[in-house]
Every structure is written in C-alpha cells, then in structure tokens.
Scaffold this motif. Structure first.
Motif, mmCIF file in Angstrom:
data_model
loop_
_atom_site.group_PDB
_atom_site.id
_atom_site.type_symbol
_atom_site.label_atom_id
_atom_site.label_comp_id
_atom_site.label_asym_id
_atom_site.label_seq_id
_atom_site.Cartn_x
_atom_site.Cartn_y
_atom_site.Cartn_z
ATOM 1 N N THR A 26 42.507 34.929 49.122
ATOM 2 C CA THR A 26 41.509 34.051 50.002
ATOM 3 C C THR A 26 40.879 33.021 49.580
ATOM 4 O O THR A 26 40.672 31.898 50.335
ATOM 5 N N ASP A 27 40.214 33.335 48.502
ATOM 6 C CA ASP A 27 39.331 32.354 47.780
ATOM 7 C C ASP A 27 39.535 32.507 46.177
ATOM 8 O O ASP A 27 39.312 33.395 45.741
ATOM 9 N N LEU A 28 40.319 31.446 45.865
ATOM 10 C CA LEU A 28 40.973 31.917 44.436
ATOM 11 C C LEU A 28 39.814 32.125 43.393
ATOM 12 O O LEU A 28 39.934 33.078 42.524
ATOM 13 N N GLU A 29 38.910 31.119 43.268
ATOM 14 C CA GLU A 29 37.745 31.581 42.246
ATOM 15 C C GLU A 29 36.964 32.830 42.511
ATOM 16 O O GLU A 29 36.993 33.490 41.596
ATOM 17 N N GLN A 30 36.562 33.194 43.915
ATOM 18 C CA GLN A 30 36.210 34.450 43.914
ATOM 19 C C GLN A 30 36.888 35.572 43.785
ATOM 20 O O GLN A 30 36.625 36.518 42.981
ATOM 21 N N ASP A 31 38.303 35.591 44.062
ATOM 22 C CA ASP A 31 39.194 36.839 43.682
ATOM 23 C C ASP A 31 39.509 36.862 42.236
ATOM 24 O O ASP A 31 39.602 38.041 41.894
ATOM 25 N N LEU A 32 39.284 35.785 41.632
ATOM 26 C CA LEU A 32 39.561 35.785 39.971
ATOM 27 C C LEU A 32 38.450 36.341 39.289
ATOM 28 O O LEU A 32 38.390 37.079 38.549
ATOM 29 N N ILE A 33 37.177 36.026 39.997
ATOM 30 C CA ILE A 33 36.101 36.750 39.566
ATOM 31 C C ILE A 33 36.039 38.233 39.790
ATOM 32 O O ILE A 33 35.632 39.071 38.754
ATOM 33 N N VAL A 34 36.444 38.595 40.946
ATOM 34 C CA VAL A 34 36.422 40.198 41.246
ATOM 35 C C VAL A 34 37.747 40.808 40.288
ATOM 36 O O VAL A 34 37.305 41.834 39.819
ATOM 37 N N LEU A 35 38.561 39.824 40.113
ATOM 38 C CA LEU A 35 39.608 40.590 39.106
ATOM 39 C C LEU A 35 38.959 40.778 37.747
ATOM 40 O O LEU A 35 39.165 41.867 37.070
ATOM 41 N N GLY A 36 38.157 39.727 37.343
ATOM 42 C CA GLY A 36 37.695 39.912 35.914
ATOM 43 C C GLY A 36 37.026 41.091 35.881
ATOM 44 O O GLY A 36 36.811 41.751 35.031
ATOM 45 N N ARG A 38 52.487 38.705 35.565
ATOM 46 C CA ARG A 38 53.467 38.765 36.611
ATOM 47 C C ARG A 38 52.602 38.421 37.966
ATOM 48 O O ARG A 38 53.228 37.733 38.973
ATOM 49 N N ARG A 39 51.561 38.850 38.183
ATOM 50 C CA ARG A 39 51.034 39.035 39.359
ATOM 51 C C ARG A 39 50.440 37.516 39.412
ATOM 52 O O ARG A 39 50.157 36.864 40.621
ATOM 53 N N LEU A 40 49.712 36.994 38.314
ATOM 54 C CA LEU A 40 49.084 35.860 38.389
ATOM 55 C C LEU A 40 50.185 34.465 38.507
ATOM 56 O O LEU A 40 49.817 33.714 39.299
ATOM 57 N N LEU A 41 51.164 34.857 38.156
ATOM 58 C CA LEU A 41 52.687 33.742 38.544
ATOM 59 C C LEU A 41 52.388 33.749 39.923
ATOM 60 O O LEU A 41 53.113 32.646 40.407
ATOM 61 N N GLY A 42 52.227 34.875 40.693
ATOM 62 C CA GLY A 42 52.381 35.035 42.225
ATOM 63 C C GLY A 42 51.306 34.034 42.746
ATOM 64 O O GLY A 42 51.502 33.515 43.896
ATOM 65 N N THR A 75 47.062 47.862 35.863
ATOM 66 C CA THR A 75 48.177 47.533 36.834
ATOM 67 C C THR A 75 47.502 47.664 38.105
ATOM 68 O O THR A 75 47.829 46.670 39.196
ATOM 69 N N ALA A 76 47.070 48.699 38.435
ATOM 70 C CA ALA A 76 46.589 48.949 39.934
ATOM 71 C C ALA A 76 45.415 48.002 40.120
ATOM 72 O O ALA A 76 45.426 47.493 41.174
ATOM 73 N N VAL A 77 44.468 47.671 39.247
ATOM 74 C CA VAL A 77 43.660 46.535 39.257
ATOM 75 C C VAL A 77 44.219 45.328 39.785
ATOM 76 O O VAL A 77 43.719 44.495 40.725
ATOM 77 N N ALA A 78 45.209 44.760 39.128
ATOM 78 C CA ALA A 78 45.933 43.682 39.282
ATOM 79 C C ALA A 78 46.352 43.607 40.644
ATOM 80 O O ALA A 78 46.199 42.495 41.180
ATOM 81 N N GLU A 79 47.106 44.625 40.952
ATOM 82 C CA GLU A 79 47.759 44.639 42.283
ATOM 83 C C GLU A 79 46.651 44.703 43.592
ATOM 84 O O GLU A 79 46.797 44.110 44.486
ATOM 85 N N SER A 80 45.772 45.465 43.175
ATOM 86 C CA SER A 80 44.484 45.432 44.294
ATOM 87 C C SER A 80 44.023 43.893 44.450
ATOM 88 O O SER A 80 43.632 43.483 45.434
ATOM 89 N N CYS A 81 43.686 43.352 43.402
ATOM 90 C CA CYS A 81 42.537 42.311 43.314
ATOM 91 C C CYS A 81 43.550 40.796 43.692
ATOM 92 O O CYS A 81 42.930 40.110 44.278
ATOM 93 N N LEU A 82 44.896 41.011 43.329
ATOM 94 C CA LEU A 82 45.620 39.919 43.565
ATOM 95 C C LEU A 82 46.783 40.043 44.780
ATOM 96 O O LEU A 82 47.517 39.227 45.065
ATOM 97 N N ALA A 83 46.273 41.218 45.687
ATOM 98 C CA ALA A 83 47.340 41.466 46.596
ATOM 99 C C ALA A 83 47.299 40.179 47.392
ATOM 100 O O ALA A 83 48.378 39.918 48.173
#
Length: 98
Positions: free
Chosen positions: A25-35, A87-91, A14-22
């Motif tokens: 700025t760049d959807l593709e890059q931010d999703l790579i970082v999240l993964g 929930r965070r991805l919906l945001g 949950t902390a990872v999702a919060e941090s990475c999806l807060a």
C-alpha cells in the motif's frame, strides 16, 4: 542440527516475506516493515545464528567442513531465503511507477 535449523530459518524468512509483501500500500513503509521483520528470526533462532553468523564458528571453519555439508546448508538456508525474497520483490516491481 545446522541443515535442519537452516530449513526452519528459511521457512520463517519466507513467511516474513509473504506476510510483508502480500499487499503493498505504501512501498517505502512496507519495505521498512519488511526490513524490521526480516530481523525477527535472529532472536527466534538465536542458537542457529550463534553458529552461522559471519564472524562466528561456521564461517571461520567453513574450509574444514565437508563441501557437501556446506552446499546443503547454503542451498536449504541462505540461498533459499534469498531466492524467495527475490521472487516476492519481483512481484512488488509491478507496484513501482517511475
């Protein structure tokens, strides 16, 4: 041990999702970082994942465990983490412009 470690892993994810999806700025890059960050708990909670990994003992023995124990593990661990990520991805969906 399993219910407690499941709660800890779910909290870490949950902390990872919060941090990475807060802030996207760049959807593709931010999703790579999240993964990549989503995998960090595999190392941090090595003992937990040694038990619950799909090819390891819990998955093989799940039919022998009390149904209540399996349900608690799933509810406080995997489903909780997935629910928070969803929930965070919906945001994030508001960021996407087709």
């Amino acid at each position: 041990m399993l219910p407690d470690s499941s709660v800890s892993v779910a909290a870490a994810l949950t902390a990872v999702a919060e941090s990475c999806l807060a802030q996207i700025t760049d959807l593709e890059q931010d999703l790579i970082v999240l993964g990549r960050a989503w995998l960090a708990p595999l190392e941090a909670f090595r003992e937990h994942f040694a038990i619950v990994h799909p090819v390891r003992p819990v998955s093989a023995e799940v039919t022998r465990l009390p149904a209540e124990a399996v349900e608690k593990w799933q509810a406080t661990g995997p489903r909780q983490a997935r629910r928070e990520l969803a929930r965070r991805l919906l945001g994030v969906a508001g960021f996407i412009r087709l």
